[in-house]
Enzyme design. Structure first.
Site, PDB file in Angstrom:
ATOM      1  N   ASN A 260      89.281 103.568  35.977  1.00 41.35           N
ATOM      2  CA  ASN A 260      88.656 104.914  35.569  1.00 41.35           C
ATOM      3  C   ASN A 260      88.748 105.806  36.545  1.00 41.35           C
ATOM      4  O   ASN A 260      88.405 106.989  36.482  1.00 41.35           O
ATOM      5  CB  ASN A 260      86.978 104.409  35.306  1.00 41.35           C
ATOM      6  CG  ASN A 260      86.132 105.600  35.426  1.00 41.35           C
ATOM      7  OD1 ASN A 260      86.152 106.452  34.654  1.00 41.35           O
ATOM      8  ND2 ASN A 260      85.388 105.884  36.691  1.00 41.35           N
TER       9      ASN A 260
ATOM     10  N   TYR B 260      97.690 116.970  37.521  1.00 43.98           N
ATOM     11  CA  TYR B 260      96.661 115.993  36.998  1.00 43.98           C
ATOM     12  C   TYR B 260      97.040 115.790  35.775  1.00 43.98           C
ATOM     13  O   TYR B 260      97.283 114.581  35.301  1.00 43.98           O
ATOM     14  CB  TYR B 260      95.154 116.795  36.926  1.00 43.98           C
ATOM     15  CG  TYR B 260      94.069 116.046  36.066  1.00 43.98           C
ATOM     16  CD1 TYR B 260      93.273 115.315  37.028  1.00 43.98           C
ATOM     17  CD2 TYR B 260      93.637 116.218  35.025  1.00 43.98           C
ATOM     18  CE1 TYR B 260      92.301 114.449  36.400  1.00 43.98           C
ATOM     19  CE2 TYR B 260      92.707 115.693  34.333  1.00 43.98           C
ATOM     20  CZ  TYR B 260      92.153 114.522  34.762  1.00 43.98           C
ATOM     21  OH  TYR B 260      90.693 113.857  34.247  1.00 43.98           O
TER      22      TYR B 260
ATOM     23  N   THR C 258      80.326 115.500  33.710  1.00 40.91           N
ATOM     24  CA  THR C 258      80.084 114.595  34.938  1.00 40.91           C
ATOM     25  C   THR C 258      80.468 115.478  36.423  1.00 40.91           C
ATOM     26  O   THR C 258      80.808 116.698  36.009  1.00 40.91           O
ATOM     27  CB  THR C 258      81.383 113.188  34.955  1.00 40.91           C
ATOM     28  OG1 THR C 258      82.670 114.247  35.042  1.00 40.91           O
ATOM     29  CG2 THR C 258      81.064 112.435  33.866  1.00 40.91           C
TER      30      THR C 258
HETATM   31  P1  NAD Z   1      83.880 111.750  38.846  1.00 46.48           P
HETATM   32  O1  NAD Z   1      84.435 112.562  39.765  1.00 46.48           O
HETATM   33  O2  NAD Z   1      82.154 111.728  38.462  1.00 46.48           O
HETATM   34  O3  NAD Z   1      83.801 110.251  38.944  1.00 46.48           O
HETATM   35  C1  NAD Z   1      85.227 109.724  39.557  1.00 46.48           C
HETATM   36  C2  NAD Z   1      85.011 108.575  40.723  1.00 46.48           C
HETATM   37  O4  NAD Z   1      85.942 108.175  40.761  1.00 46.48           O
HETATM   38  C3  NAD Z   1      83.838 108.846  41.609  1.00 46.48           C
HETATM   39  O5  NAD Z   1      82.979 107.903  41.809  1.00 46.48           O
HETATM   40  C4  NAD Z   1      84.841 108.780  42.763  1.00 46.48           C
HETATM   41  O6  NAD Z   1      84.213 108.443  44.129  1.00 46.48           O
HETATM   42  C5  NAD Z   1      85.939 107.747  42.378  1.00 46.48           C
HETATM   43  N1  NAD Z   1      87.077 107.897  43.106  1.00 46.48           N
HETATM   44  C6  NAD Z   1      87.791 109.048  43.471  1.00 46.48           C
HETATM   45  N2  NAD Z   1      88.887 108.525  44.300  1.00 46.48           N
HETATM   46  C7  NAD Z   1      88.814 107.103  44.190  1.00 46.48           C
HETATM   47  C8  NAD Z   1      89.840 106.325  44.829  1.00 46.48           C
HETATM   48  N3  NAD Z   1      90.886 106.650  45.450  1.00 46.48           N
HETATM   49  N4  NAD Z   1      89.606 104.942  44.758  1.00 46.48           N
HETATM   50  C9  NAD Z   1      88.212 104.511  44.102  1.00 46.48           C
HETATM   51  N5  NAD Z   1      87.614 105.394  43.547  1.00 46.48           N
HETATM   52  C10 NAD Z   1      87.747 106.873  43.534  1.00 46.48           C
HETATM   53  O7  NAD Z   1      84.411 111.841  37.455  1.00 46.48           O
HETATM   54  P2  NAD Z   1      84.368 111.243  35.889  1.00 46.48           P
HETATM   55  O8  NAD Z   1      84.316 112.451  34.877  1.00 46.48           O
HETATM   56  O9  NAD Z   1      83.427 110.269  35.938  1.00 46.48           O
HETATM   57  O10 NAD Z   1      85.773 110.720  35.827  1.00 46.48           O
HETATM   58  C11 NAD Z   1      86.110 109.267  35.518  1.00 46.48           C
HETATM   59  C12 NAD Z   1      87.458 109.306  34.855  1.00 46.48           C
HETATM   60  O11 NAD Z   1      87.560 110.230  33.675  1.00 46.48           O
HETATM   61  C13 NAD Z   1      88.671 109.987  35.740  1.00 46.48           C
HETATM   62  O12 NAD Z   1      89.973 109.323  35.794  1.00 46.48           O
HETATM   63  C14 NAD Z   1      88.862 111.396  35.242  1.00 46.48           C
HETATM   64  O13 NAD Z   1      90.358 111.830  35.509  1.00 46.48           O
HETATM   65  C15 NAD Z   1      88.692 111.122  33.776  1.00 46.48           C
HETATM   66  N6  NAD Z   1      88.508 112.199  33.012  1.00 46.48           N
HETATM   67  C16 NAD Z   1      87.304 112.906  33.000  1.00 46.48           C
HETATM   68  C17 NAD Z   1      87.187 114.194  32.236  1.00 46.48           C
HETATM   69  C18 NAD Z   1      85.919 114.972  32.380  1.00 46.48           C
HETATM   70  O14 NAD Z   1      85.980 115.901  31.981  1.00 46.48           O
HETATM   71  N7  NAD Z   1      84.654 114.584  33.497  1.00 46.48           N
HETATM   72  C19 NAD Z   1      87.930 114.553  31.203  1.00 46.48           C
HETATM   73  C20 NAD Z   1      89.007 113.614  31.197  1.00 46.48           C
HETATM   74  C21 NAD Z   1      89.463 112.591  32.052  1.00 46.48           C
END
Ligand code: NAD
Length: 265
Positions: free
Chosen positions: A92, A157, A192
């Site tokens: 994730n 990204y 988020t």
């Molecule tokens: P978020 O930024 O709240 O959470 C991301 C988490 O990943 C954080 O806790 C961060 O500390 C952790 N992280 C970052 N770099 C890291 C590393 N090198 N090693 C371990 N942990 C690390 O965002 P989110 O929305 O919860 O994102 C979760 C996933 O969903 C991500 O892969 C993101 O790309 C994807 N995503 C998010 C969205 C959105 O709109 N929020 C949309 C599509 C995909």
């Protein structure tokens, strides 16, 4: 009976956002969860809360920078020591940077690749043998809406998220004989800190900023609102549990209909 009784699942990026919701939901469904992140205080606090609610032996926090292979080795060892096996992974963790492609410094491009793409690859590599030894299980990779289409200003990204679908398909083919299913989630806009950084500002009113996001997506997205991290956690649960037993190698879009098409009126 929980949907994940007896399972041991590592969830990366579990200190907040979607990963946190996945850890809470999975523990509620009977899994033992290993929360992994680089935000140690926050991740440990979430793990402690889960353990207080679900039971002392149900959650652990490990420091894991997903782009570092030695961190993966240590995290898998810690999971096995705590719970005896690993039979699930949710890749994730992810980061987002805004820039036009031609303005993107190589360092920034490589930083995003290291976390999103290399992190996902290393995760698959680190757990596949363990999941196979446990008799099979699941890997769920977190791609994005931007794995399925372009989006200006987030080219790095989008490139890494497209790559995650390639990793997902090949891993699904190669790991099926070991009883491992590999699928990917493609979330649209989810509320988020990644999409709504004001959640990290203690001064900001989160209800107000979430309402502003809803307003932004009201016209863009057929369902007329931003998604909630719990909704993505529900999809992760489906792909991790037995309800998806005949599904592997697939991307699952969860975007309120955003990708369905464009509206001209
Ligand atoms: P978020 O930024 O709240 O959470 C991301 C988490 O990943 C954080 O806790 C961060 O500390 C952790 N992280 C970052 N770099 C890291 C590393 N090198 N090693 C371990 N942990 C690390 O965002 P989110 O929305 O919860 O994102 C979760 C996933 O969903 C991500 O892969 C993101 O790309 C994807 N995503 C998010 C969205 C959105 O709109 N929020 C949309 C599509 C995909």
């Amino acid at each position: 009976m929980g949907k994940l009784d007896g399972r041991v699942v590592i969830i990366t990026g579990a200190a907040r956002g979607q990963g946190e919701q996945e850890a809470r939901l999975f523990a509620g469904e009977g899994a033992k969860v290993v929360l992994a992140d680089v935000l140690d205080d926050q991740g440990a606090a979430v793990a402690k809360e889960i353990a207080e609610e679900a039971g002392e032996d149900r959650a652990r926090y490990v420091h894991l920078d997903v782009g570092r292979e030695d961190d993966w080795t240590a995290a898998v060892a810690a999971a096995k020591e705590a719970f005896g096996k690993v039979d699930g992974l949710v890749n994730n963790a992810g980061i987002l940077r805004f820039n036009a492609l031609v303005d993107t410094p190589l360092d920034e491009f490589m930083q995003v690749v290291q976390v999103n793409q290399v992190g996902c690859f290393l995760g698959i590599k680190a757990v596949a043998g363990e999941i196979g030894a446990a008799g099979g299980g699941t890997i769920v990779n977190t791609a994005s809406y931007t794995a399925m289409t372009g989006m200006a200003a987030v080219g790095t990204y989008a490139a890494t998220k497209h790559a995650i679908l390639g990793l997902t398909r090949v891993a699904a083919m190669e790991l099926a004989p070991s009883g491992i299913r590999v699928n990917a989630m493609c979330p649209g806009a989810i509320d988020t800190p990644m999409s709504n950084p004001s959640q990290l500002d203690p001064e900001a009113d989160s209800a107000e900023t979430s309402a502003a996001l809803d307003e932004l997506y009201r016209k863009l997205v057929p369902l007329g609102r931003v998604g909630q991290p719990r909704e993505v956690a529900d999809l992760a649960l489906f792909l991790t549990g037995a309800d998806s037993s005949y599904i592997t190698g697939q991307p699952f879009v969860i975007d309120g209909g955003w990708l369905a098409g464009v509206s001209v009126i």
